[in-house]
Write an enzyme that holds these catalytic residues in place. Structure first.
Site, PDB file in Angstrom:
ATOM      1  N   GLY A  87      13.314 -12.950  -8.149  1.00  0.00           N
ATOM      2  CA  GLY A  87      14.560 -13.530  -7.643  1.00  0.00           C
ATOM      3  C   GLY A  87      15.571 -12.550  -7.094  1.00  0.00           C
TER       4      GLY A  87
ATOM      5  N   ASP B 165      -3.092  -9.363   8.068  1.00  0.00           N
ATOM      6  CA  ASP B 165      -1.825  -9.310   8.789  1.00  0.00           C
ATOM      7  C   ASP B 165      -1.681  -7.983   9.534  1.00  0.00           C
ATOM      8  OD1 ASP B 165      -1.618  -7.985   6.349  1.00  0.00           O
ATOM      9  OD2 ASP B 165       0.503  -8.449   6.080  1.00  0.00           O
TER      10      ASP B 165
ATOM     11  N   CYS C 192       0.838  -1.200   0.000  1.00  0.00           N
ATOM     12  CA  CYS C 192       0.000   0.000   0.000  1.00  0.00           C
ATOM     13  C   CYS C 192       0.868   1.244   0.000  1.00  0.00           C
ATOM     14  CB  CYS C 192      -0.888  -0.005   1.246  1.00  0.00           C
ATOM     15  SG  CYS C 192      -1.871  -1.523   1.444  1.00  0.00           S
TER      16      CYS C 192
ATOM     17  N   ILE D 295      -4.715  -7.314  -0.773  1.00  0.00           N
ATOM     18  CA  ILE D 295      -4.075  -8.590  -1.099  1.00  0.00           C
ATOM     19  C   ILE D 295      -4.555  -9.695  -0.154  1.00  0.00           C
ATOM     20  CG2 ILE D 295      -1.863  -9.804  -1.305  1.00  0.00           C
ATOM     21  CD1 ILE D 295      -2.159  -7.645  -3.396  1.00  0.00           C
TER      22      ILE D 295
ATOM     23  N   ARG E 148      -4.940   1.726  -0.130  1.00  0.00           N
ATOM     24  CA  ARG E 148      -4.953   0.273   0.020  1.00  0.00           C
ATOM     25  C   ARG E 148      -4.850  -0.468  -1.308  1.00  0.00           C
ATOM     26  NH1 ARG E 148      -9.812  -3.721   2.211  1.00  0.00           N
ATOM     27  NH2 ARG E 148      -8.457  -5.527   2.654  1.00  0.00           N
ATOM     28  N   LEU E 149      -3.906  -1.401  -1.359  1.00  0.00           N
ATOM     29  CA  LEU E 149      -3.867  -2.428  -2.394  1.00  0.00           C
ATOM     30  C   LEU E 149      -4.263  -3.720  -1.697  1.00  0.00           C
ATOM     31  CD1 LEU E 149      -3.133  -3.259  -5.318  1.00  0.00           C
ATOM     32  CD2 LEU E 149      -0.817  -3.745  -4.499  1.00  0.00           C
TER      33      LEU E 149
ATOM     34  N   ASN F  20       2.288  -0.685   5.290  1.00  0.00           N
ATOM     35  CA  ASN F  20       2.549  -1.085   3.909  1.00  0.00           C
ATOM     36  C   ASN F  20       3.426  -2.332   3.939  1.00  0.00           C
ATOM     37  OD1 ASN F  20       3.272  -1.242   1.163  1.00  0.00           O
ATOM     38  ND2 ASN F  20       4.947   0.225   1.428  1.00  0.00           N
ATOM     39  N   GLY F  21       2.984  -3.404   3.272  1.00  0.00           N
ATOM     40  CA  GLY F  21       3.816  -4.596   3.195  1.00  0.00           C
ATOM     41  C   GLY F  21       3.054  -5.876   3.399  1.00  0.00           C
TER      42      GLY F  21
END
Length: 610
Positions: free
Chosen positions: A374, A102, A2, A54, A51-52, A77-78
């Site tokens: 990666g 979370d 976010c 997820i 907000r994104l 955020n995270g």
């Protein structure tokens, strides 16, 4: 993932909702799924959020989020990848939860463990938590700095945000850091390993990775580093135990990063790192599901990865692979360049960032909101050629017999000439600290108009030539890897990935940066990193049977490398670069010499100063 923002006033001026909204509007690309704002009763603290969605897509996941009868308010955020395990532990201690997020787990963990809750988290995060009772703001950033946290402070206010442009939206002075300009031109570096809080702009700081910060209502700041990476070899088990432990930790890291209530895909360059993630994902995903992979291709270019990408796709036979490719060109880079610079906010080092930008757009256009990537493997497992130099210097000093055999095998595989040779090689090996000091002093003796300084304005050179060289790295392998992982190198790559992905509302997750995996790898002897001339030896043998053999034992390393030298000859790019040079001459960054070579750095800085 976010966008976060906040304002804390130290005087009697109330925080305005319009200011918070102004900041979060600038961050809308980081969170298109919703916004929220909160101002405390005293009106001296305001938090904002974009907000994104997820995890837990319901309204229960809205932020800012409140806890403990509104004592705590957080903007975050995270992703905390082990949030389910922490939640279960807290439930065993009597805690209950209203959501499946979370975010709520962070709040409950802070309520139970206090500031030590950070030791419980495995993930990427940047958050600010206001404690109304103690009248203090607790801020924290993840161990490697995957998620950004910028701030400005003066005598009247403290302002923070996920991106600097949100801070500048409040009319805070935007002044470019000339010292960073000097270092970028001379050393091609943006981050300073000697001062992790610095940015490319004066008065704008960033919270350092693996650091927490407490701000009280009077504006006093206290910081604490909560994690550090040890380089001491402590592992005493067998090679089989080392490989199995690594495989289990890596597999677990990929597994937890698949936790999502939206679609998860992966980027694939065809190299060892991204291919390992794609193949492990393919084993973990239900065979009835689809696995979306995203790649950048450069047909006709000798470093195009199409062949290797196809080998990985054809090898994966558990879940069905849906392949997506984008074909960046000099025209598409030109079209996107100003947009990329807007989102990055600071210079970047090559056109590969433009290729990554297009990969993220492709994922967004396909409605894939999460990508595994990666990044971090080269720094963790000695994937760069500079690791050969560090390892050979270490062996030359500690084990000369092994030095000669390893040098021979390295040069056979790489078709190169790595060696500890000449006076410089000996000085780097035996007198590293003194050599480092000598290099810094020697630079101060060079004439400021010398070509060594690449056409920089002599006043700029004189002002900053005494700054230490940020490119130096220690001469032993593990210290060298830690330097790249923690101090200089990876942090810049993480910034590029965060801004490029967030520009398209896509979240990037990095399995190689699980801190338990990193700590285990660093507990191993050096021969697990480089052996018989092979880099990333542990990963290679750990992926036996998981990867195609041709990928497992690839000798070359490329990634998303475009034909930048060819692109830079584009007429429009040359014109832009010349205009950029004139801008830098006007701003007394470059000297007014004729025939200064056109460089990528000039183009980037010219756009920034413009």
């Amino acid at each position: 993932m976010c966008g976060i923002a906040g304002i804390i006033h130290f005087n009697q001026t109330p925080v305005q909702l319009s200011e918070l909204k102004q900041m979060t509007d600038v961050l809308a690309h980081r969170g298109p799924d919703g916004e929220g704002h909160w101002i405390n009763p005293a009106k001296n603290v305001g938090l904002g959020h974009r907000r994104l969605a997820i995890i837990d897509l319901s309204d229960a996941g809205k932020q800012p989020m409140f806890y403990a009868e509104n004592r705590y308010t957080i903007t975050y955020n995270g992703e905390i990848y082990n949030y389910l395990e922490i939640r279960k532990e807290l439930q065993g201690k009597g805690y209950t939860f209203k959501s499946n997020t979370d975010t709520e787990v962070i709040l409950a963990a802070y309520h139970y463990w206090g500031k030590d809750c950070l030791h419980q988290f495995e993930g990427m995060f940047a958050f600010a938590l206001w404690d109304e009772k103690e009248q203090e703001l607790f801020c924290a950033r993840d161990r490697f700095g995957e998620k950004p946290f910028y701030y400005f402070k003066d005598n009247e206010k403290f302002v923070f945000a996920s991106e600097m442009k949100a801070i500048f939206s409040l009319k805070i002075k935007k002044e470019i850091n000339r010292k960073k300009t000097y270092e970028y031109l001379l050393f091609l570096t943006v981050e300073n390993p000697y001062s992790h809080s610095e940015t490319f702009f004066n008065n704008i700081l960033q919270l350092e990775p693996s650091t927490s910060m407490v701000l009280n209502k009077n504006g006093e700041i206290k910081k604490q580093k909560y994690w550090d990476l040890a380089t001491t070899t402590t592992f005493t088990g067998s090679e089989q135990q080392a490989v199995e432990t690594f495989k289990n930790l890596f597999r677990e890291s990929v597994q937890t990063r698949l936790r999502s209530d939206v679609s998860v895909g992966s980027s694939l360059s065809g190299g060892l790192d991204s291919s390992s993630i794609v193949c492990v994902m393919n084993e973990l995903i239900d065979k009835n599901n689809e696995q979306h992979i995203f790649s950048a291709r450069f047909p006709g270019f000798k470093k195009d990865e199409g062949k290797h990408i196809a080998e990985v796709v054809n090898f994966c036979n558990h879940a069905r692979i849906i392949q997506h490719e984008v074909f960046p060109t000099e025209d598409s880079m030109l079209k996107n360049l100003r947009k990329i610079m807007y989102h990055q906010g600071q210079p970047f080092v090559s056109a590969s960032i433009a290729a990554q930008f297009e990969v993220m757009k492709l994922a967004s256009d396909t409605n894939v909101k999460v990508l595994l990537d990666g990044q971090g493997a080269d720094e963790l497992l000695a994937g760069y050629s500079s690791s050969f130099d560090a390892y050979l210097r270490q062996l030359y000093k500690s084990n000369p017999i092994k030095y000669f055999s390893e040098k021979k095998q390295i040069n056979q595989i790489t078709q190169n000439h790595f060696s500890v040779k000449g006076v410089e090689g000996l000085l780097l090996t035996f007198f590293y600290t003194q050599y480092k000091k000598f290099g810094n002093k020697r630079r101060q003796k060079i004439n400021s108009s010398d070509e060594f300084f690449l056409g920089m304005n002599t006043e700029l050179v004189e002002e900053y030539r005494s700054s230490p060289n940020p490119v130096y790295a220690p001469p032993d392998l593990k210290s060298h890897l830690k330097f790249m992982l923690v101090d200089r190198g990876l942090n810049e790559l993480l910034r590029y990935a965060d801004r490029n992905s967030m520009a398209h509302s896509v979240e990037v997750r990095l399995p190689f940066l699980n801190h338990k995996l990193v700590e285990f790898v660093f507990s191993l002897p050096e021969h697990y990193f480089i052996r018989n001339g092979w880099t990333k030896y542990l990963l290679r043998i750990g992926m036996e049977g998981v990867l195609p053999t041709s990928i497992q034992w690839r000798k070359d390393k490329i990634g998303y490398e475009p034909p930048q030298a060819k692109w830079m000859k584009n007429k429009q790019l040359v014109e832009m670069s010349r205009n950029a040079q004139q801008q830098l001459i006007n701003d007394k960054i470059l000297s007014n010499k004729k025939n200064i070579d056109v460089t990528w750095q000039h183009l980037m800085l010219g756009m920034l100063y413009e």
